[in-house]
Design an enzyme around this catalytic site. Structure first.
Site, PDB file in Angstrom:
ATOM      1  N   TYR A 141      35.210  35.633  49.790  1.00  9.37           N
ATOM      2  CA  TYR A 141      33.814  35.912  49.459  1.00  9.37           C
ATOM      3  C   TYR A 141      32.861  34.829  49.936  1.00  9.37           C
ATOM      4  O   TYR A 141      31.668  35.046  49.992  1.00  9.37           O
ATOM      5  CB  TYR A 141      33.652  36.101  47.936  1.00  9.37           C
ATOM      6  N   LYS A 191      49.937  35.711  48.010  1.00 12.91           N
ATOM      7  CA  LYS A 191      50.553  36.639  48.964  1.00 12.91           C
ATOM      8  C   LYS A 191      51.258  35.780  50.009  1.00 12.91           C
ATOM      9  O   LYS A 191      51.004  35.849  51.215  1.00 12.91           O
ATOM     10  CB  LYS A 191      49.451  37.533  49.562  1.00 12.91           C
ATOM     11  N   ASP A 223      50.788  42.009  45.014  1.00 13.93           N
ATOM     12  CA  ASP A 223      51.123  43.436  44.887  1.00 13.93           C
ATOM     13  C   ASP A 223      52.061  43.645  43.704  1.00 13.93           C
ATOM     14  O   ASP A 223      51.896  44.588  42.912  1.00 13.93           O
ATOM     15  CB  ASP A 223      51.686  44.007  46.196  1.00 13.93           C
ATOM     16  N   ASP A 247      39.405  39.293  41.490  1.00 17.20           N
ATOM     17  CA  ASP A 247      38.376  40.319  41.302  1.00 17.20           C
ATOM     18  C   ASP A 247      39.041  41.672  41.057  1.00 17.20           C
ATOM     19  O   ASP A 247      38.715  42.412  40.110  1.00 17.20           O
ATOM     20  CB  ASP A 247      37.504  40.356  42.572  1.00 17.20           C
ATOM     21  N   ASP A 251      39.822  43.877  37.120  1.00 16.17           N
ATOM     22  CA  ASP A 251      39.323  45.224  36.817  1.00 16.17           C
ATOM     23  C   ASP A 251      40.485  46.108  36.358  1.00 16.17           C
ATOM     24  O   ASP A 251      40.363  46.890  35.416  1.00 16.17           O
ATOM     25  CB  ASP A 251      38.668  45.861  38.049  1.00 16.17           C
TER      26      ASP A 251
END
Ligand code: NAD
Length: 364
Positions: A141, A191, A223, A247, A251
């Protein structure tokens, strides 16, 4: 005691819920004899309309001078044009960057009262209680290059996943410190099987771990983590991860708590330790839910719990924070629900009534 609080209601349901957060803050002030001086400013779409920018320099200055910042939410269809020069979220990113808010704390606790109000099986989510530590000022970001360009073959765009060892070290340290105050288990999410930035992340996490022999560290691929969160959420205590992974995962995790309207967050400019006050910004994890704005529907519990986090981390008022958390539990156990967590046999209330009920409990 006296505190200066910058209040940025933002857009959509932001102003609806922030009114309730302030109601509860003032109830704390009355009961414990504190005064909270509120300084209101614009952010997001509201700021674009009034000031031509998603966050003015004057508003940043006001935030810098405060003990903490309380924010509602930003965004909405009016400002959605992808080709627009300025977007409401620019205001949020600027606040995080300018105020050095690198550590985003997102606690997820399944309330025993809401265990039947989610889409997940009660026996899977019962007892889940963990906290996400999301890196907030680096990674995809923020890092450069971040651009669009034209080529002979068509348009191209890039964002960069870049981290320095210093950025990784300070956020991982937040994870370890929080784990020390909880069940002493830290899961670092990356990752590392594919991304070079994740390999550095994992290496630095292992190095910092040597200073925290009392905390058990494990590593999980992002994942696998997204699967484990809904398969066995009680596995987790503290999770630490980079900006975009955090992020998305938070959620997903919000669904364990029943609704986005239940989850608070703190964005801190330092490492939280017992007895230390850190500057921070406090906001619900949800967005501006434009379709619900102004309808007295939105659940204000996320912002009210964000106020509790503000009291705890930035104002050093731990007892007062616990009073708010207990008031929320009490109101839920009496069966009051906003539409998003409504269940059979419960009493449906609007935004303002939920705020009134919690503020009344806080007053004692
Ligand atoms: P959203 O979080 O606004 O809404 C997602 C869903 O959750 C919707 O169904 C909404 O009605 C519901 N919801 C959210 N908060 C609720 C609450 N307090 N009570 C009851 N229900 C609630 O996300 P979205 O719809 O993807 O985005 C809407 C706007 O918000 C967009 O402009 C987006 O860019 C912006 N956004 C802002 C932030 C922020 O300010 N931090 C975060 C995410 C999205």
């Amino acid at each position: 005691m006296q505190f200066e609080i910058a209040v940025l209601p933002g857009d959509g349901i932001g102003p609806d819920v922030i009114t309730e957060g302030i109601k509860v803050l003032e109830a704390i002030g009355k009961r414990f004899n504190h005064s909270f001086n509120l300084h209101e400013g614009l952010v997001g779409g509201a700021a674009i309309d009034a000031e031509g920018t998603a966050l003015s320099d004057a508003t940043i200055k006001m935030c810098r001078q405060a003990d903490a910042v309380l924010l509602g939410a930003v965004g909405g269809p009016k400002w959605d044009d992808p080709l627009a020069k300025v977007h409401p979220e620019d205001g949020l990113l600027k606040l995080r960057g300018e105020l050095g808010l690198f550590a985003n704390l997102r606690p997820v606790k399944v309330s025993p009262m809401l265990v039947d109000s989610t889409n997940l099986k009660p026996e899977v989510i019962r007892g889940a209680d963990f906290i996400f530590v999301r890196e907030l000022t680096g990674g995809l970001y923020f890092a450069q290059p971040k651009k669009r360009w034209e080529t002979a073959k068509g348009r191209m765009a890039t964002d960069s996943m870049t981290y320095s060892e210093q950025e990784i070290e300070r956020i991982v340290r937040v994870g370890f410190e929080l784990a020390r105050l909880r069940r002493k288990k830290l899961t670092s999410v990356d990752k590392a099987n594919v991304l070079e930035s994740s390999r550095l992340w994992r290496q630095v996490a292992m190095e910092v771990a040597k200073e925290y022999p009392d905390v058990a560290l494990d590593h999980m691929l992002v994942d696998a983590c997204s699967m484990r969160l809904i398969q066995n959420p009680t596995y987790f205590d503290v999770l630490v991860t980079e900006n975009m992974f955090g992020d998305i995962l938070t959620d997903e995790a919000s669904m364990l708590a029943g609704s986005m309207g239940m989850l608070p967050s703190a964005s801190l400019a330092g490492v939280p330790k017992e007895g230390v006050r850190i500057f921070g910004m406090y906001e619900p994890i949800h967005g501006s839910a434009p379709r619900r704005a102004g309808l007295d529907m939105a659940n204000p519990i996320a912002i009210i719990l964000s106020v509790a986090m503000m009291l705890r981390y930035s104002l050093g008022l731990d007892k007062e924070a616990s009073v708010i958390e207990k008031a929320v539990d009490d109101v839920l156990s009496q069966g009051y629900r906003t539409y998003d967590i409504m269940a059979e046999g419960k009493t449906k209330v609007g935004t303002a009534e939920m705020g009134d009920l919690i503020a009344k409990k806080v007053k004692g």
